[in-house]
Design a protein around this motif. Structure first.
Motif: not given
Lengths: 278, 293
Positions: A20-24
């Motif tokens: 999720v952090i990386w997609i963000f």
């Protein structure tokens, strides 16, 4: 499929957080011009040192630039740089190690002693010396970090190749007269991929940290480029304006820990011998 | 800077008019005689510069190593003993945070809270202003303060040391926690541990005598290797804390392109690294009777 995804989420909650952090942050990088409320390099001295507010969510820096916009644009440099470092180091290191392992004897000795030599230098210091010598630019910083990062790939690839080399499918290819290079590239390297991916995925966080560290020391980007490490250094001498350093540093921390969460899960899935959940 | 005469004189002075292989051989010749060249920035021999800054960095790195070994062992053992329970999950995230946090950012956060907000530690440097003019016999402040009976100096030096050491220790602590945890878990699955349990030994005795001793062997390697990476980490931490050690020296050298100083510092830390590896190998043979060289 849905069941498998649910099972993965239940078994690797941290990896999901990492993804999720990386997609963000990848979305931030791609849509930076749309998402950023201000021009990241536009100076407005009438609003310098403003604390976080509705107009400037992350406050403003010593030139009155909007910290939020700069953090969003910063993703465009830090994320590709970190990935590129790992890609360069992984490709070069694994080819190097594969050659050493496959040909063995003198070739192996010479190649691996050189790799050992590079490994005995502390990474950040050697990268700093190289970046200083090459001159300040993003590409030079990436090269400098890749130069100190490749030997561990070489070492791992070499030991993998030493095992795979003796496998029967390799012997049979040699028996039908296949060329060494073809065996190496078409058979041996693909068989070593999963361990390589594990190492690379755990290395992304380190690469991003090292890149930010070099930028922090003024050896990565030139001003006024919005880069996270460089932005943190903007606030060092003016601690009372904490937001100048805090938000870009938090971005580095999040991306790096996200990469490590994902790396741990990749290792659990691909390399059962090194399971963290043993 | 473009006056050809000045350039030629400068090149002659630093030996830059020689072909590269000759320059390299000269450097190596001097190196083996203990001459690392002269710093362009400080105009002092690099070796004497290093000698001046080594005690400060040695103190910080040693302090940081102690902190990271104690915390790493504690967290790692706790994590392994409470495997897959809440303490294990919490410690796993903490150790990953230690590895992922940028040291320079953590330094600034710590300075902001403990110095600017709470005012419980001094901001930067190695000693407070009142000690700045003083000369110290060995340069190792803690050692000097204890041997010469200066409790004030000891307190002052420690208060300057504590924050940068903790920051420096964070990432090593994370790595050690993970190493200790995984090697303990591996040791717990060995046949001899099952045998020990089967013959009716208490769980505590099994853990202390059978798991701990065998499980710690891989961690010893990490303890040794971490010292070298700690020394590298001093570049960032010392720069922020204006702590006068070789990390700050290396940073100043790199930012002024002072190549003799950069090479000298890098070589010195690499040498320490190699030396630590050597010690690890010796300790290995001592603690593991199966290993003989």
């Amino acid at each position: 499929m849905g069941h498998q995804i649910r099972k993965f989420i239940r078994k690797n909650p941290l990896a999901v957080v990492g993804i999720v952090i990386w997609i963000f942050f990848i979305l931030c990088a791609v849509f930076a011009p749309v998402l950023a409320p201000y021009d990241p390099v536009a100076q407005d001295l009438s609003v310098r040192y403003q604390a976080p507010s509705a107009a400037h969510l992350f406050g403003t820096d010593s030139f009155g630039r909007d910290v939020l916009s700069r953090v969003i644009y910063g993703a465009r440099i830090s994320i590709p740089s970190g990935l590129l470092v790992v890609l360069l180091a992984c490709v070069f290191g694994s080819l190097y190690g594969a050659i050493a392992g496959y040909f063995g004897k003198v070739v192996d000795e010479i190649l691996m002693r050189f790799a050992d030599m590079i490994m005995s230098f502390p990474a950040i210091l050697l990268a700093m010396a190289l970046a200083a010598a090459l001159g300040t630019s993003v590409m030079n910083a990436i090269l400098a970090i890749a130069v100190v990062a490749w030997p561990k790939y070489a070492r791992m690839m070499r030991s993998l190749v030493l095992t795979v080399r003796e496998a029967e499918y390799v012997t049979s290819e040699r028996a039908i007269g296949q060329k060494s290079w073809v065996i190496l590239i078409r058979t041996i390297i693909p068989n070593c991929m999963s361990s390589l991916i594990v190492l690379a995925s755990t290395d992304v966080g380190t690469a991003i940290l090292t890149f930010a560290g070099l930028s922090f020391l003024g050896l990565g980007v030139s001003p006024p480029t919005p880069e996270w490490g460089y932005m943190v250094s903007d606030g060092v001498t003016i601690l009372q304006y904490w937001w100048i350093s805090f938000f870009p540093g938090a971005a580095i921390f999040l991306v790096s820990i996200g990469a490590n969460f994902i790396g741990d899960a990749v290792r659990d899935v691909l390399d059962p011998r090194m399971k963290t959940e043993a | 800077m473009s006056d050809p005469e000045i350039v030629a004189a400068y090149e002659a002075k630093w030996g830059l008019d020689q072909p590269l292989p000759v320059q390299y051989i000269n450097y190596m010749k001097n190196l083996f005689q203990g001459d690392l060249g002269t710093s362009i920035r400080t105009k002092q021999p690099v070796l004497s510069d290093l000698a001046q800054y080594i005690p400060a960095t040695f103190e910080m790195a040693t302090f940081a190593t102690l902190i990271s070994i104690i915390l790493g062992l504690l967290f790692g053992l706790l994590s392994a003993a409470r495997h897959n329970k809440l303490p294990d999950h919490v410690l796993r995230v903490i150790s990953l945070m230690g590895i992922s946090i940028p040291a320079f950012w953590l330094s600034i956060l710590c300075l902001y809270f403990f110095y600017l907000r709470l005012g419980i530690v001094p901001g930067s440097g190695r000693v407070s202003a009142e000690w700045l003019g003083a000369s110290f016999p060995t340069g190792f402040l803690i050692f000097d303060a204890i041997t010469y009976g200066e409790p004030d100096l000891l307190r002052d030096a420690l208060s300057h040391l504590i924050l940068p050491s903790f920051v420096l220790a964070a990432s090593t602590m994370g790595i050690l926690t993970r190493t200790v945890r995984s090697s303990m878990l591996e040791a717990m699955q060995q046949d001899y541990v099952r045998t020990a349990r089967a013959k009716g030994l208490s769980e505590g005795r099994v853990l202390r005598h059978h798991v701990l001793k065998n499980g710690l062997i891989p961690s010893v390697t990490m303890f040794g290797l971490s010292y070298g990476s700690l020394l590298g980490g001093t570049v960032l931490v010392e720069t922020i804390f204006s702590y006068p050690g070789i990390g700050l020296y290396a940073y100043k050298a790199a930012s002024t392109l002072d190549f003799p100083a950069i090479m000298g510092t890098t070589l010195f830390i690499a040498a320490v690294n190699v030396l630590m590896n050597f010690f690890v190998d010796i300790i290995y043979a001592l603690i593991d009777p199966r290993i003989r060289y």
